[in-house]
Every structure is written in structure tokens, then in C-alpha cells.
Write an enzyme that holds these catalytic residues in place. Sequence first.
Site, short mmCIF file in Angstrom:
data_model
loop_
_atom_site.label_atom_id
_atom_site.label_comp_id
_atom_site.label_asym_id
_atom_site.label_seq_id
_atom_site.Cartn_x
_atom_site.Cartn_y
_atom_site.Cartn_z
N ASP A 1 0.73 -1.10 0.06
CA ASP A 1 0.23 -0.02 -0.02
C ASP A 1 0.70 1.17 0.02
O ASP A 1 0.48 2.25 -0.73
CB ASP A 1 -0.86 -0.07 1.22
CG ASP A 1 -1.85 -1.09 1.27
OD1 ASP A 1 -2.29 -1.75 0.41
OD2 ASP A 1 -2.46 -1.41 2.28
P1 NAP Z 1 1.08 -4.07 3.22
O1 NAP Z 1 0.48 -3.06 2.23
O2 NAP Z 1 0.32 -4.62 4.23
O3 NAP Z 1 1.80 -5.09 2.43
C1 NAP Z 1 2.62 -5.98 2.71
C2 NAP Z 1 3.06 -6.95 1.72
O4 NAP Z 1 4.27 -7.86 2.02
C3 NAP Z 1 2.00 -7.86 1.15
O5 NAP Z 1 1.66 -7.43 -0.56
C4 NAP Z 1 2.63 -9.33 0.93
O6 NAP Z 1 2.44 -9.79 -0.27
C5 NAP Z 1 4.04 -9.09 1.52
N1 NAP Z 1 4.58 -9.93 2.08
C6 NAP Z 1 3.94 -10.53 3.18
N2 NAP Z 1 4.78 -11.52 3.76
C7 NAP Z 1 6.04 -11.57 3.03
C8 NAP Z 1 7.00 -12.25 3.14
N3 NAP Z 1 7.39 -13.23 4.12
N4 NAP Z 1 7.96 -12.11 2.13
C9 NAP Z 1 7.88 -11.18 1.48
N5 NAP Z 1 6.80 -10.43 1.29
C10 NAP Z 1 5.76 -10.70 2.13
O7 NAP Z 1 2.48 -3.20 3.72
P2 NAP Z 1 3.00 -1.85 3.87
O8 NAP Z 1 3.34 -1.25 2.66
O9 NAP Z 1 3.92 -1.98 4.82
O10 NAP Z 1 1.60 -0.92 4.37
C11 NAP Z 1 1.25 -0.99 5.42
C12 NAP Z 1 -0.31 -0.87 5.85
O11 NAP Z 1 -0.82 -1.27 6.86
C13 NAP Z 1 -1.01 0.17 5.03
O12 NAP Z 1 -2.04 0.00 4.49
C14 NAP Z 1 -1.07 1.00 6.65
O13 NAP Z 1 -2.10 2.02 6.30
C15 NAP Z 1 -1.73 -0.11 7.40
N6 NAP Z 1 -1.33 0.21 8.90
C16 NAP Z 1 -0.21 0.41 9.34
C17 NAP Z 1 -0.07 0.99 10.73
C18 NAP Z 1 1.20 1.32 11.27
O14 NAP Z 1 1.19 1.87 12.46
N7 NAP Z 1 2.23 1.12 10.69
C19 NAP Z 1 -1.43 0.50 11.66
C20 NAP Z 1 -2.41 0.07 10.97
C21 NAP Z 1 -2.56 0.03 9.52
P3 NAP Z 1 2.37 -11.48 -0.37
O15 NAP Z 1 1.47 -12.12 0.34
O16 NAP Z 1 2.16 -11.49 -1.99
O17 NAP Z 1 3.78 -11.87 -0.04
#
Ligand code: NAP
Length: 461
Positions: free
Chosen positions: A387
Amino acid sequence: MNFIIQASYFAAAFLFIFGLKRMSSPVTARSGIVWAGAGMVVAVLVSLAFVDPKNPNFVTNLSLILIALAIGNGWAWWQGKRVPMTAMPQMVALFNGMGGGSAAAIAAVELYGGKAHGTAFLALAVLGGLIGAVSFSGSLVAWAKLEGKMQRSIRFGAQQVVNLLTLAVTAALGAYLVYAGHAGWEWVTAFFLGALLFGFLVTVPIGGADMPVVISLYNAFTGIAVGFEGFVLQNPAMIIAGVLVGSAGTLLTLLMAKAMNRSISNILFTHFGETEVGGGEIAGTMKSAEASDAAAAMKYASKVIIAPGYGLAVAQAQHKLYEFVKLLQAAGVDVKFAIHPVAGRMPGHMNVLLAEAGVPYDIIHDMEDVNGEFKEADVAIVVGANDTVNPAARTNKSSPIFGMPILNCDQAKQVYVIKRGQGKGYSGVENELFFKDNCALVYGDAQAVMVKMIQALKELG
Ligand code: NAP
């Protein structure tokens, strides 16, 4: 004696603020925790040092307090030592819940014992009790969900109406406690049960991935509750500590919500990330690349920017990633990390992971500082992020993440994305980046891919 007590509280307050200030940078954060902890030790010691059974403002029942302190400290020390980094959010939820529970317990002592005198004190005790009890039961639900002990999201018909009614009845009971002066124990009990039930009900429908924001909100609640109870007990250290936690927690909650481009009410009352979301047809095709080819492209690049995300934490690939970075640096490549404020699942998640692997702070950059540099980068490598690098946030008005600031990885000459398969990010939307001409996907667990990349670099010499 009163002067010594007040001066000690002043010193404690100074230490809290000084510690908090140092926590604002990763370089000084560890010492900030020690300074603030020292402030807490001063506040506790001075409260315990002046035992006078004849004076109701001083501590009584010292032996009971010492037993409670020994149990609480011993358990927290033991848990703190053994908790894995990935379980940190639920640990914070649990500790925070205990703070809210303590504030509610102080209110209970005042209300059951008929100790709070005057409308103002009664109102403060009731307010602190309400907020503390909500934070207690809500934080426990957050802990249970993140720990996998409770279903991710529990919903039933007319849930919002039931929640609103519970809050209204509890608020009415609280108002009656203030109005009646000293109401009977059954009214006080009904009030606390209502507050606990409300905290439970409002938290059960919230999806696990939204929990970090909710925990931060409850953290602010706990601070406010402690501040109110500090007024009731006439304890300046409690008031200052409560206000600090309340304001810091509120700011953090707002910053997290802003970085996700969502409002607090949207987080609390809608169920983002739980359902499949369509983002429309995306032009282009996904291409894959071998880990060895991606590694070779980076070795001959002059500038590489890394965008880490949640998948890095899942794979625990931070150590291997840094090993890979060191090999690139040895080959003369300028390498930088770009950190999105909500990458991962808790505030500062990526900073914590990279610090754990020993990555120096001077190559770790916040999004707003490094975003302008992607267009000069030869390669952007996305490690388990989704994301936070999705250009739909800039262009697609119908996307649920529209408006969220993102890392400009798509502007690099070449982008490699490491992920296991076709899994979506937390928001559930398809990522336009993966379909772009300059992007290739390196499939596999991030740690396994890093091992292959390291191997490829070593073979290239
Ligand atoms: P993300 O959008 O959650 O995407 C994570 C990606 O990692 C997935 O596409 C997944 O694809 C891949 N993945 C998972 N396990 C893996 C592994 N072992 N090896 C390689 N790839 C792996 O991550 P992000 O870009 O960090 O975004 C964070 C999201 O969480 C945002 O939408 C944010 O708003 C939300 N959020 C964040 C917080 C905070 O405090 N940081 C709090 C609440 C919500 P595959 O399954 O294809 O591997």
C-alpha cells in the site's frame, strides 16, 4: 516535608518531559526511556517514603503496595525480556490496559468509599473512571485479537445502536453518581460494568490490522484518565504524567490516521482491510525477474533506494537485507532506506526492525526527506511493502487509499518488488505499480530472496 514532596514531583515531571523529548529521535530514544523511567522511580519513591497512617493524604497499607509492586514489576520485567519484536503491539496494549484499569481502580476507591467530596471532584472521579474502564476493557480486547485469542472481527445487527445505548446509559449513571453525591454501591457497580461493556463492544468489530491506531487511542484515554484521577488525589506528578501521555497519545493517533488518509471515526466505525475492494481495471502486465538479475542490476547502479514494508517484518529479513546493503556499499553504490510513516503494522515498525539489524541511522530517511530522490535513483527495491508504494493513492480517486501520501518508487528508472505471490496489502487494493513497464516482481519470501541476492553479489565478485 511538603516542600520535599512537591520538589520531588517537580523533578519527576521534568524527567518525564526530558525523556519524552529524547524519544523523538532514534539516536537518543533509548536514553529517553531511561530518563523517563527515572522520573517514574522518583515519583513512586516519594509517594511511598511519606507513610503516615493518621494523615489520609499519605500512603497507608505499605505492605500491600509493596507486594503489588513486586508482582507487577516482576511480571513486566519477565515479559519485557522475552517478548519478540513482532508481539510488541499486543504487549503495549496489555500494559496500556493496566494503566487504564489502575485509573479506574482509583475512581472506584473514591466512589465506593464516598471519599471524593464536592461536585467537581466527583465529576472528575466519574470521568476518569469511565475513560479508564473503557481503555481497560478495550485494550484487553485489542491484546486478545492481536495475540490470536479472539476472532478478528465480531459483528452483529444494529451494533452501532447497541454501542450508543450502552454509552448513553453509562453516561447517565455517571451523571447520577455526581448528582446524588454518594450513591449506593449498586449504582457505582452498574456504572463501571457499563463502562467496561462499552470498551468491549466498541473494540470487538475493529479488524486486527487497525489495532495499532486503536491502541494508540486507548493510550491517550489512559493518560487522560490518569490526569483526572491525579486531580482527585491532588497529585501533581499524576496530573503531569497523565497530560503528557494523553497529549502524546492523541498526537500519535492523529498522525497515524493522517498518514493512512483516514479519519478516527472511519477507523473505529468502518471495517477497512477486511473486505475485498475493487480498484478497477489496471493497464499493463506483471513481469517477474530472477533474484540474481535484480542483484546484478543493483550492483552496477549508482543509486539504490529501498522501500521496506510489512513483509520485511513477516519474513524477519532485516539482517539479510543489511548484509546485502553492505555488499552494495562495498561496490560503491549509494544506498538509502525510505521509510513510510505507516509501513508495517505499528508506528516506527521499520525503524525498529532496521535498528535491530544495526543499520546506521544516516542511511534511513523519512518519506518527506527522500521522496524527491526517487527520480534520480537507478533502482528502487520494494521489500514486502505494498500500500505504501501504490501510485493509485495519487491517481485513482475511487481507490480507498486515494490521498494517502506514498513513496515515489514508481519514479525510479527500474523497480524490483520482493513478495511471495499475488497477495494484496492491508487495504486489499490491487497495486498499480506492479503493472508498470519499469517494474518487475521477484517472487519469494523476503529472507529467501535476500539470501539469493547476497549469493549472486558474491558470485559477481
Ligand atoms: P502492506 O500493504 O500490508 O503489504 C505487505 C506486503 O508484504 C503484501 O503485499 C505481501 O504480499 C507481502 N509479504 C507478506 N509476507 C511476506 C514475506 N514473508 N516475504 C515477502 N513479502 C511478504 O504493507 P505496507 O506497504 O508496509 O503498508 C502498511 C499498511 O498497513 C498500510 O495500508 C497502513 O495504512 C496499514 N497500517 C499501518 C499501521 C502502522 O502503524 N504502521 C497501523 C495500521 C495499519 P504477498 O502476500 O504476496 O507476499
